[in-house]
Scaffold this active site. Structure first.
Site, PDB file in Angstrom:
ATOM      1  N   ILE A  16      49.077   8.746  36.047  1.00 26.72           N
ATOM      2  CA  ILE A  16      49.686   7.505  36.547  1.00 26.72           C
ATOM      3  C   ILE A  16      50.767   7.824  37.584  1.00 26.72           C
ATOM      4  O   ILE A  16      50.817   7.211  38.652  1.00 26.72           O
ATOM      5  CB  ILE A  16      50.244   6.659  35.385  1.00 26.72           C
ATOM      6  CG1 ILE A  16      49.106   6.337  34.398  1.00 26.72           C
ATOM      7  CG2 ILE A  16      50.880   5.371  35.895  1.00 26.72           C
ATOM      8  CD1 ILE A  16      49.543   5.665  33.127  1.00 26.72           C
ATOM      9  N   ASN A  36      56.720  19.578  35.252  1.00 27.87           N
ATOM     10  CA  ASN A  36      56.622  20.969  34.784  1.00 27.87           C
ATOM     11  C   ASN A  36      55.170  21.469  34.800  1.00 27.87           C
ATOM     12  O   ASN A  36      54.891  22.583  34.358  1.00 27.87           O
ATOM     13  CB  ASN A  36      57.254  21.138  33.397  1.00 27.87           C
ATOM     14  CG  ASN A  36      56.527  20.356  32.320  1.00 27.87           C
ATOM     15  OD1 ASN A  36      55.469  19.767  32.577  1.00 27.87           O
ATOM     16  ND2 ASN A  36      57.070  20.337  31.119  1.00 27.87           N
ATOM     17  N   ALA A  77      55.819  12.556  29.906  1.00 28.59           N
ATOM     18  CA  ALA A  77      55.777  12.381  28.449  1.00 28.59           C
ATOM     19  C   ALA A  77      54.431  12.872  27.948  1.00 28.59           C
ATOM     20  O   ALA A  77      53.478  12.985  28.721  1.00 28.59           O
ATOM     21  CB  ALA A  77      55.935  10.907  28.087  1.00 28.59           C
ATOM     22  N   SER A 119      54.736   1.608  26.258  1.00 26.62           N
ATOM     23  CA  SER A 119      53.335   1.497  25.842  1.00 26.62           C
ATOM     24  C   SER A 119      53.123   0.333  24.884  1.00 26.62           C
ATOM     25  O   SER A 119      54.026  -0.044  24.124  1.00 26.62           O
ATOM     26  CB  SER A 119      52.959   2.799  25.132  1.00 26.62           C
ATOM     27  OG  SER A 119      51.763   2.641  24.421  1.00 26.62           O
ATOM     28  N   TYR A 143      53.821   8.535  18.510  1.00 31.30           N
ATOM     29  CA  TYR A 143      53.870   8.319  19.964  1.00 31.30           C
ATOM     30  C   TYR A 143      54.564   6.982  20.269  1.00 31.30           C
ATOM     31  O   TYR A 143      55.520   6.923  21.052  1.00 31.30           O
ATOM     32  CB  TYR A 143      52.444   8.336  20.550  1.00 31.30           C
ATOM     33  CG  TYR A 143      52.402   7.835  21.967  1.00 31.30           C
ATOM     34  CD1 TYR A 143      52.981   8.573  22.987  1.00 31.30           C
ATOM     35  CD2 TYR A 143      51.827   6.601  22.279  1.00 31.30           C
ATOM     36  CE1 TYR A 143      52.974   8.101  24.293  1.00 31.30           C
ATOM     37  CE2 TYR A 143      51.813   6.137  23.584  1.00 31.30           C
ATOM     38  CZ  TYR A 143      52.392   6.883  24.584  1.00 31.30           C
ATOM     39  OH  TYR A 143      52.397   6.403  25.872  1.00 31.30           O
ATOM     40  N   LYS A 147      58.404   5.968  22.159  1.00 26.11           N
ATOM     41  CA  LYS A 147      58.592   5.022  23.261  1.00 26.11           C
ATOM     42  C   LYS A 147      59.603   3.936  22.873  1.00 26.11           C
ATOM     43  O   LYS A 147      60.459   3.550  23.673  1.00 26.11           O
ATOM     44  CB  LYS A 147      57.238   4.395  23.656  1.00 26.11           C
ATOM     45  CG  LYS A 147      56.271   5.380  24.269  1.00 26.11           C
ATOM     46  CD  LYS A 147      56.750   5.814  25.644  1.00 26.11           C
ATOM     47  CE  LYS A 147      55.952   6.937  26.240  1.00 26.11           C
ATOM     48  NZ  LYS A 147      56.447   7.400  27.542  1.00 26.11           N
ATOM     49  N   ASP A 274      43.402   2.628  14.443  1.00 26.05           N
ATOM     50  CA  ASP A 274      42.893   1.833  15.563  1.00 26.05           C
ATOM     51  C   ASP A 274      42.892   0.343  15.218  1.00 26.05           C
ATOM     52  O   ASP A 274      42.092  -0.105  14.403  1.00 26.05           O
ATOM     53  CB  ASP A 274      41.437   2.230  15.873  1.00 26.05           C
ATOM     54  CG  ASP A 274      41.331   3.225  17.007  1.00 26.05           C
ATOM     55  OD1 ASP A 274      42.307   3.379  17.761  1.00 26.05           O
ATOM     56  OD2 ASP A 274      40.259   3.838  17.141  1.00 26.05           O
TER      57      ASP A 274
HETATM   58  N1  UDP Z   1      37.052   5.611  21.317  1.00 27.95           N
HETATM   59  C1  UDP Z   1      35.804   6.013  20.863  1.00 27.95           C
HETATM   60  N2  UDP Z   1      35.417   7.315  21.078  1.00 27.95           N
HETATM   61  C2  UDP Z   1      36.191   8.209  21.736  1.00 27.95           C
HETATM   62  C3  UDP Z   1      37.460   7.784  22.212  1.00 27.95           C
HETATM   63  C4  UDP Z   1      37.861   6.476  21.990  1.00 27.95           C
HETATM   64  O1  UDP Z   1      35.065   5.223  20.267  1.00 27.95           O
HETATM   65  O2  UDP Z   1      35.791   9.371  21.901  1.00 27.95           O
HETATM   66  C5  UDP Z   1      37.508   4.225  21.075  1.00 27.95           C
HETATM   67  C6  UDP Z   1      38.796   4.171  20.256  1.00 27.95           C
HETATM   68  O3  UDP Z   1      38.494   4.205  18.887  1.00 27.95           O
HETATM   69  C7  UDP Z   1      39.387   2.843  20.709  1.00 27.95           C
HETATM   70  C8  UDP Z   1      38.942   2.708  22.164  1.00 27.95           C
HETATM   71  O4  UDP Z   1      37.857   3.642  22.313  1.00 27.95           O
HETATM   72  O5  UDP Z   1      38.824   1.783  19.980  1.00 27.95           O
HETATM   73  C9  UDP Z   1      40.018   3.052  23.149  1.00 27.95           C
HETATM   74  O6  UDP Z   1      40.565   4.311  22.794  1.00 27.95           O
HETATM   75  P1  UDP Z   1      41.660   5.071  23.651  1.00 27.95           P
HETATM   76  O7  UDP Z   1      42.031   6.310  22.911  1.00 27.95           O
HETATM   77  O8  UDP Z   1      41.168   5.220  25.056  1.00 27.95           O
HETATM   78  O9  UDP Z   1      42.856   4.061  23.735  1.00 27.95           O
HETATM   79  P2  UDP Z   1      43.850   3.454  22.605  1.00 27.95           P
HETATM   80  O10 UDP Z   1      43.605   1.981  22.656  1.00 27.95           O
HETATM   81  O11 UDP Z   1      43.516   4.060  21.325  1.00 27.95           O
HETATM   82  O12 UDP Z   1      45.192   3.809  23.106  1.00 27.95           O
END
Ligand code: UDP
Length: 312
Positions: A16, A36, A77, A119, A143, A147, A274
């Protein structure tokens, strides 16, 4: 180092930060990137000054602040939620302790304009469909906790931008970003296609229309334009998302459509922590910052990300 007024961009060699730096340069700002290179790469910088170094290096920060620094954009970060669960101390040290040093040194030099990469993880499990900034903050992983800790320590001139799921790439294809070890959905699928590896779907039994998790993907160009606006806004907290969710299976379909390659999808179990549905209301950023996202289609995000994989 320069005597004209500059923007200090920490983590400016990352995904980003490098795109925001590109946009700032296009807008005529003078940038000093401090990175870094633990994750980022120098090649991601298309201009401005670059200093390789660590946020915790007070004497280096002192030297940097000898320049006329107008504002600090703080991207540096660690961002891997899973790793933050297994190594919480590392995340505290990197995201909290080092940011405190940066904040202290900035304050000593009278720099109060601080744009902080926060975030959606600060909210934890959502209690409503469209998350607004007044939604309770209750992170469910270290994480998100790092934040939130910093958000609470920022001064009144600071702006916290709460990113939802950052995605995409440079629409012009000048900055070709390929994640080294991707930790987010779209880069994970694209990397898998490049390396002919299967993609594991984390759960298909969620209470969503197709059973997979829904997320609010936001193009890095739109994230970046919000940072440029934040530089001239008053302090506050803003969500940055599209207000529209896409399921994991919708993302897989978009990738197949854009790349023309079939994703080798394997069904896996749910991943811990999740939430089924995470979508932002960004009405506040639109109203108060005058923010107008322009790349809100998922296909554009995949297409622009894919450029970085094909040509890199
Ligand atoms: N996801 C998945 N397989 C992967 C990585 C992510 O099914 O290898 C799913 C994850 O469970 C979530 C979505 O994709 O529902 C977005 O995941 P990501 O880690 O990109 O973002 P998050 O919303 O968790 O920050």
């Amino acid at each position: 180092m320069s005597k004209i007024s500059s923007i200090l961009v920490t983590g400016g060699a990352g995904f980003i930060g490098s795109y925001v730096t590109k946009l700032l340069l296009e807008k005529g700002y003078h940038t000093i990137v401090l990175d870094n290179l633990s994750k980022g790469k120098k090649e991601h910088l298309l201009g401005g000054e670059f200093i390789e170094g660590d946020l915790a290096d007070r004497s280096l920060l002192n030297k940097i602040f000898k320049n006329k620094i107008e504002a600090v954009l703080h991207f540096a970060a660690f961002t891997d939620v899973g790793q933050s669960v297994s190594e919480p101390e590392l995340y505290h040290e990197n995201n909290v302790e080092k940011t405190r040093i940066l904040l202290e040194e900035a304050k000593k030099q009278g720099v109060s304009r601080f744009i902080f990469s926060s975030s959606a993880a600060v909210y934890g499990n959502p209690l409503q469909d469209l998350i607004t900034e007044d939604h309770p903050t209750s992170p469910i992983n270290p994480y998100g906790a790092t934040k939130l800790t910093i958000e609470k320590e920022l001064g009144p001139d600071a702006v916290s931008l709460r990113y939802f799921n950052a995605a995409g790439g440079d629409p012009e294809g000048k900055l070709l970003y390929r994640h080294q070890r991707p930790t987010n959905l779209i880069p994970i699928i694209l990397q898998g296609l490049m390396e002919n590896r299967p993609f594991t779907l984390f759960g298909k039994d969620y209470p969503t229309p197709d059973g997979t998790c829904v997320r609010d993907y936001i193009h890095i160009h739109d994230l970046a334009s919000a940072h440029v606006l934040a530089l001239i806004s008053k302090g506050g907290v803003y969500n940055l998302g599209n207000g529209r969710g896409y399921s994991v299976l919708e993302v897989v379909s978009a990738v197949e459509k854009i790349t023309g390659i079939k994703v080798n999808l394997q069904q896996g179990p749910r991943r811990a922590g999740d939430p089924p549905y995470l979508v932002a209301s960004s009405a506040k950023a639109k109203k108060e910052l005058g923010w107008k996202p322009i790349y809100s289609s998922l296909e554009e995000m995949v297409e622009h990300a894919w450029k970085g994989y094909q040509q890199n």
